[in-house]
Design a protein around this motif. Structure first.
Motif, PDB file in Angstrom:
ATOM      1  N   TYR A 187     -59.522  -5.935  14.804  1.00 49.08           N
ATOM      2  CA  TYR A 187     -59.442  -4.981  13.684  1.00 49.08           C
ATOM      3  C   TYR A 187     -58.062  -4.456  13.231  1.00 49.08           C
ATOM      4  O   TYR A 187     -57.355  -3.758  12.313  1.00 49.08           O
ATOM      5  CB  TYR A 187     -60.887  -3.703  13.345  1.00 49.08           C
ATOM      6  CG  TYR A 187     -61.816  -4.061  13.324  1.00 49.08           C
ATOM      7  CD1 TYR A 187     -62.859  -4.495  11.818  1.00 49.08           C
ATOM      8  CD2 TYR A 187     -62.876  -4.170  14.302  1.00 49.08           C
ATOM      9  CE1 TYR A 187     -63.545  -5.250  12.079  1.00 49.08           C
ATOM     10  CE2 TYR A 187     -64.196  -4.627  14.340  1.00 49.08           C
ATOM     11  CZ  TYR A 187     -64.602  -5.022  12.590  1.00 49.08           C
ATOM     12  OH  TYR A 187     -65.424  -5.861  12.964  1.00 49.08           O
ATOM     13  N   ILE A 188     -57.088  -3.938  15.059  1.00 50.33           N
ATOM     14  CA  ILE A 188     -55.751  -3.486  14.222  1.00 50.33           C
ATOM     15  C   ILE A 188     -55.158  -4.447  13.976  1.00 50.33           C
ATOM     16  O   ILE A 188     -54.238  -3.851  12.734  1.00 50.33           O
ATOM     17  CB  ILE A 188     -55.324  -2.655  15.711  1.00 50.33           C
ATOM     18  CG1 ILE A 188     -56.312  -1.699  16.686  1.00 50.33           C
ATOM     19  CG2 ILE A 188     -54.210  -3.039  16.394  1.00 50.33           C
ATOM     20  CD1 ILE A 188     -55.701  -1.110  18.151  1.00 50.33           C
ATOM     21  N   THR A 189     -55.500  -5.723  14.393  1.00 53.32           N
ATOM     22  CA  THR A 189     -54.291  -6.816  13.938  1.00 53.32           C
ATOM     23  C   THR A 189     -54.443  -7.168  12.281  1.00 53.32           C
ATOM     24  O   THR A 189     -53.672  -7.200  11.698  1.00 53.32           O
ATOM     25  CB  THR A 189     -54.581  -7.786  14.269  1.00 53.32           C
ATOM     26  OG1 THR A 189     -54.899  -7.971  16.238  1.00 53.32           O
ATOM     27  CG2 THR A 189     -53.988  -9.094  14.117  1.00 53.32           C
ATOM     28  N   THR A 195     -61.784   1.780  11.292  1.00 54.45           N
ATOM     29  CA  THR A 195     -63.131   0.968  11.872  1.00 54.45           C
ATOM     30  C   THR A 195     -62.450   0.306  13.578  1.00 54.45           C
ATOM     31  O   THR A 195     -63.520   0.759  14.774  1.00 54.45           O
ATOM     32  CB  THR A 195     -62.910  -0.821  11.523  1.00 54.45           C
ATOM     33  OG1 THR A 195     -63.366  -0.641  10.228  1.00 54.45           O
ATOM     34  CG2 THR A 195     -64.028  -1.151  12.250  1.00 54.45           C
ATOM     35  N   ALA A 196     -61.458   0.494  13.853  1.00 53.80           N
ATOM     36  CA  ALA A 196     -60.735   0.231  15.502  1.00 53.80           C
ATOM     37  C   ALA A 196     -60.590   1.940  16.220  1.00 53.80           C
ATOM     38  O   ALA A 196     -61.314   1.444  16.944  1.00 53.80           O
ATOM     39  CB  ALA A 196     -59.180  -0.289  15.038  1.00 53.80           C
ATOM     40  N   ILE A 197     -60.553   2.718  14.978  1.00 56.90           N
ATOM     41  CA  ILE A 197     -60.153   4.368  16.140  1.00 56.90           C
ATOM     42  C   ILE A 197     -62.128   4.508  16.209  1.00 56.90           C
ATOM     43  O   ILE A 197     -62.559   4.949  17.400  1.00 56.90           O
ATOM     44  CB  ILE A 197     -59.738   4.686  15.278  1.00 56.90           C
ATOM     45  CG1 ILE A 197     -57.706   4.796  14.815  1.00 56.90           C
ATOM     46  CG2 ILE A 197     -61.044   6.649  15.241  1.00 56.90           C
ATOM     47  CD1 ILE A 197     -57.165   5.642  13.731  1.00 56.90           C
ATOM     48  N   LEU A 204     -65.100   4.620  24.764  1.00 60.82           N
ATOM     49  CA  LEU A 204     -64.904   6.040  24.741  1.00 60.82           C
ATOM     50  C   LEU A 204     -65.291   7.026  25.227  1.00 60.82           C
ATOM     51  O   LEU A 204     -65.393   8.084  26.600  1.00 60.82           O
ATOM     52  CB  LEU A 204     -63.404   6.147  24.565  1.00 60.82           C
ATOM     53  CG  LEU A 204     -61.894   6.204  24.951  1.00 60.82           C
ATOM     54  CD1 LEU A 204     -60.974   6.599  23.932  1.00 60.82           C
ATOM     55  CD2 LEU A 204     -61.903   5.829  26.465  1.00 60.82           C
ATOM     56  N   ALA A 205     -67.041   7.035  24.341  1.00 63.99           N
ATOM     57  CA  ALA A 205     -68.105   7.864  24.946  1.00 63.99           C
ATOM     58  C   ALA A 205     -69.304   7.610  25.469  1.00 63.99           C
ATOM     59  O   ALA A 205     -69.600   8.481  26.802  1.00 63.99           O
ATOM     60  CB  ALA A 205     -69.060   8.170  22.908  1.00 63.99           C
ATOM     61  N   ALA A 227     -53.886   2.179  17.908  1.00 63.76           N
ATOM     62  CA  ALA A 227     -55.371   2.526  16.530  1.00 63.76           C
ATOM     63  C   ALA A 227     -54.163   3.978  15.985  1.00 63.76           C
ATOM     64  O   ALA A 227     -53.738   3.375  14.853  1.00 63.76           O
ATOM     65  CB  ALA A 227     -56.125   2.324  17.032  1.00 63.76           C
ATOM     66  N   LEU A 228     -54.227   4.938  16.631  1.00 65.70           N
ATOM     67  CA  LEU A 228     -54.248   6.014  16.387  1.00 65.70           C
ATOM     68  C   LEU A 228     -52.247   6.192  15.528  1.00 65.70           C
ATOM     69  O   LEU A 228     -51.932   7.412  14.384  1.00 65.70           O
ATOM     70  CB  LEU A 228     -54.397   7.340  16.849  1.00 65.70           C
ATOM     71  CG  LEU A 228     -55.521   7.507  17.457  1.00 65.70           C
ATOM     72  CD1 LEU A 228     -55.075   8.785  17.805  1.00 65.70           C
ATOM     73  CD2 LEU A 228     -56.405   8.293  16.562  1.00 65.70           C
TER      74      LEU A 228
END
Length: 615
Positions: A187-189, A195-197, A204-205, A227-228
Motif C-alpha cells: 500500500y505504501i508503494t 490504508t498503510a498507516i 503495533l496494537a 508511511a507517516l
C-alpha cells in the motif's frame, strides 16, 4: 567536535554489529558443518536420507542468504524427492528454491517454481503442514509480484497467504505479523498511505506480537514512520525512527536497522539537516557491507545524493560499478539455475519413461489378474449351477413326495367321510326305524287304562323320544364332513411346530377364517408349504428372532398369509435378494400371488403373502 563524536559512534556501532553478525553466522556455519559431517557417514544407497540432509543444508544457506550454495543443495534434494514421488518434500524444496530466486531477482523463475510447488501441495490432503507451506508460497508470490509492480496480484496473494496462516494450528503470531507488514508495504508503494498507516497501527496494537517478537516491532515501527513521512504527517517524526533504531540496537537487529537508518537519513536530508542526514546515511552504508547488496546500492546512492563534489562522485561511481556487478551476478545465477532446471527436467523425462514401463507392466499384471479372476468366477459359477441343479432336482423330488402325501391324505379323508356317511345311514335307516316301531307299540298300550300302566308307558315313551332325538343329533353331526380340508391345516401346523422346535423359536399359529382346502389346487398348497418352510429358515438364518407369528385368513377368495418375527430386521431398499427370497418370489408368481415385505432395523420383519383361492 560534534561531527567527530558522531563518527566515533558509527565506528563503535560498526564494531558491535560486526561481532554480533559474525557470531550469528558462525553458529549457522557450525550447524552446516555438523550436517555435512552426517552426510559423509551416510552410504550412497541411503539416497532418501541424504536428500533430507541436503535439504537441511540448503535451508541453512538460504537463511544465510547464500543462494548459490542453497541452490546446489536444494537441487540435490529435489532430484531424489522427485524420484521417490515425495510430493510434500519436493514442494517445500521448491519453495526454498523459489525464495532464492526472488532474492536473486529471478522473479519469472520464482513465479514458475512457486506455482509448481503449489500444484504439488494442492494434490495432498490439506493437513496443517501442507497449508503452512501454501501460505509461505503465497507470501513469496506477493513479494515477487510487488517487485514486478503488479500490485493487484501482490495484494491478492498476500491476502490468501494471510488467510491460510490465520487458519493454522500452532504459533504463527510472528509469521502473521510479517505478512501483515508485507501487505502494508504494498500500500505504501501504491501511494495509499492512509490504508498503510491503518495497517501498521493494527500491527503495533498487537501487544502479544510486539512483546514476544520485538524484531517485528522494529520492522513495523520503521515502516509506520516511513508511511507517516510520505503522507507528510511529521508530528511523530523523527521520534518513531529514533525509537525503532534504539529498539533494534537493544535486540541486535542490525539487518532491519539498515533500512531505518536510510529512511532517517532521507528524512533529515529533506529537512535540510545535512549533518544528521550524513550520519545516518554512512551508518546505513557501513551496516550494508555485511548484508544485502541491494541495501548497499541504496546506501551508496543515498550518500552520493547527500554529499557534494568529489565525494558524491566517488560514491556514485561505486554505486554504478556495484550495480553492474550485481546485474552480471544475477544474470549468471539465473543462467545457472536454468542449467539446474534443465538437468532436473531431463531426470523428470527419464522418470516419466520409467513410469510408462511400470504402468505397462502394472496394466499387464491387472489384465492377467482379471482374466484369472474371470476364469475362477466361471468355474465357481459352473459349480454353483451344478449345486443349484441338484437342489432343484431334489426339490422336484420333494414336491412329488409331498404331492403323493397330500393325495394320500385326501384319500384317507375321503375314506373317513365315506365311513361317517355309512354310519349315519345305518343309524338313520336301522336303529332309528326300530326305535320308531317300538314307540308305536308302546303307544298302542295306552289303551290300558290302569293308572300304573299308563304312568309306566308314559315314562318309556318319553325316554324313547329322548333316545330318538339323541340319535337324530348324532346322525346329523356324522353326516356333516367336519374334517373336510382340515388335513392341510394340520400339515402346516406340524411344519411350524417342528421347525420352531429345531430353530428354538416360540410361535403362534392362527387360522382366523376356515378355508376349504379341498377347493385349493395341490400346486398352490405345495407352494404355500414351501414358502412357509423357506421363510422359517430365513428367520432362523438371518433374523436372530425369538418369536414368530403366522396367521391364515381368507378375504374375498384371496388367501392371506402373514408371517411376523421380532428379529433384527433390515433395510428393504438396500438389501439384495438372496436365493431364499428369490425362491419365495418365484413361487408366489407361480400361483399368481403377491408378496409384501416390511422391515425396520431392530424392529423385526413382516411378510404378507396373497394368493387367489383358485389359481
Amino acid at each position: 567536535m560534534k561531527f567527530i563524536l558522531k563518527y566515533f559512534k558509527i565506528i563503535i556501532f560498526f564494531i558491535v554489529t560486526v561481532n554480533v553478525s559474525v557470531a550469528q553466522n558462525d553458529n549457522s556455519l557450525k550447524r552446516i558443518d555438523s550436517v555435512k559431517t552426517i552426510l559423509k557417514t551416510l552410504k550412497p544407497s541411503d539416497s532418501l536420507n541424504i536428500a533430507k540432509q541436503n535439504y537441511v543444508v540448503g535451508e541453512y544457506y538460504r537463511k544465510l542468504l547464500n543462494t548459490d550454495s542453497a541452490y546446489v543443495y536444494f537441487q540435490k534434494a529435489e532430484k531424489v524427492f522427485k524420484q521417490y514421488n515425495l510430493k510434500y518434500e519436493t514442494a517445500i524444496t521448491m519453495f526454498g528454491i523459489a525464495v532464492c530466486q526472488t532474492y536473486d531477482k529471478d522473479y519469472t523463475g520464482s513465479e514458475t517454481t512457486s506455482f509448481q510447488a503449489l500444484a504439488l501441495l494442492e494434490s495432498l490432503n490439506p493437513i496443517n503442514k501442507v497449508r503452512q507451506y501454501k501460505a509461505y508460497i503465497y507470501n513469496n508470490l506477493g513479494i515477487l509480484f510487488g517487485e514486478l509492480e503488479q500490485f493487484d496480484e501482490a495484494i491478492k496473494y498476500h491476502n490468501i497467504g494471510l488467510d491460510l496462516k490465520k487458519g493454522l494450528k500452532g504459533d504463527y503470531v510472528r509469521s502473521i505479523g510479517l505478512s501483515e507488514n508485507n501487505l502494508a508495504n504494498i500500500y505504501i508503494t501504491l501511494g495509499d498511505y492512509d490504508t498503510a498507516i491503518k495497517q501498521y497501527e493494527t500491527i503495533l496494537a498487537n501487544k502479544e506480537l510486539l512483546d514476544r517478537y520485538p524484531g517485528v516491532k522494529v520492522l513495523a515501527m520503521g515502516n509506520y514512520a516511513q508511511a507517516l513521512d510520505l503522507a507528510n504527517k511529521h508530528d511523530r517524526l523523527p521520534g518513531l525512527y529514533l525509537k525503532a533504531i534504539k529498539l533494534s540496537d537493544s535486540i541486535n537487529d542490525t539487518y532491519d536497522a539498515i533500512v531505518i537508518h536510510q529512511r532517517l537519513a532521507e528524512f533529515y536530508h529533506k529537512k535540510g539537516i545535512i549533518d544528521s542526514a550524513k550520519y545516518y546515511a554512512y551508518k546505513a552504508k557501513n551496516l550494508s557491507e555485511f548484508y544485502n547488496n541491494d541495501d548497499m546500492l541504496k546506501s551508496l546512492l543515498l550518500v552520493s545524493k547527500i554529499e557534494h563534489g568529489e565525494i558524491s562522485r566517488k560514491y556514485l561511481l561505486e554505486y554504478i560499478a556495484l550495480s553492474d556487478s550485481l546485474y552480471k551476478s544475477e544474470r549468471e545465477k539465473r543462467d545457472k539455475f536454468a542449467r539446474i532446471k534443465f538437468e532436473t527436467e531431463a531426470i523428470e523425462k527419464e522418470n516419466i519413461e520409467k513410469e510408462k514401463v511400470v504402468r505397462f507392466l502394472f496394466s499387464l499384471s491387472v489384465i492377467i489378474l482379471i482374466i484369472a479372476v474371470l476364469i475362477y468366477l466361471f468355474l465357481k459359477q459352473r459349480e454353483k449351477n451344478k449345486v443349484l441343479q441338484f437342489k432343484q432336482s431334489q426339490q422336484e423330488s420333494n414336491e412329488e413326495i409331498y404331492n403323493l402325501m397330500l393325495t394320500q391324505n385326501l384319500n384317507i379323508e375321503e375314506a373317513r367321510a365315506q365311513e361317517k356317511r355309512r354310519i349315519s345311514q345305518e343309524l338313520h335307516d336301522g336303529i332309528l326305524g326300530r326305535l320308531f316301531g317300538t314307540r308305536l307299540s308302546l303307544d298302542s298300550l295306552n289303551f290300558n287304562t290302569g293308572d300304573e300302566a299308563v304312568q309306566t308307558r308314559s315314562q318309556y315313551i318319553s325316554e324313547l323320544k329322548n333316545i330318538e332325538e339323541d340319535i337324530r343329533k348324532v346322525s346329523h353331526e356324522l353326516n356333516t364332513d367336519f374334517v373336510s380340508g382340515g388335513g392341510f391345516k394340520d400339515i402346516i401346523h406340524n411344519l411350524i411346530e417342528s421347525k420352531s422346535a429345531i430353530y428354538n423359536l416360540k410361535y403362534t399359529f392362527n387360522h382366523y377364517t376356515e378355508i376349504n382346502w379341498d377347493n385349493v389346487s395341490n400346486k398352490t398348497k405345495i407352494h404355500i408349504y414351501r414358502i412357509i418352510q423357506e421363510s422359517l429358515h430365513n428367520i432362523y438364518k438371518h433374523a436372530n428372532a425369538t418369536q414368530v407369528n403366522i396367521s391364515f385368513n381368507l378375504k374375498k377368495d384371496v388367501i392371506c398369509i402373514t408371517m411376523e418375527d421380532d428379529g433384527a430386521g433390515f433395510d428393504v431398499s438396500k438389501v439384495k435378494s438372496g436365493i431364499g427370497l428369490k425362491n419365495i418370489k418365484s413361487r408366489i408368481l407361480e400361483i399368481n400371488g403377491t408378496i409384501t415385505i416390511n422391515s425396520k432395523k431392530n424392529k423385526g420383519t413382516s411378510v404378507t403373502l396373497e394368493a387367489p383361492l383358485i389359481s
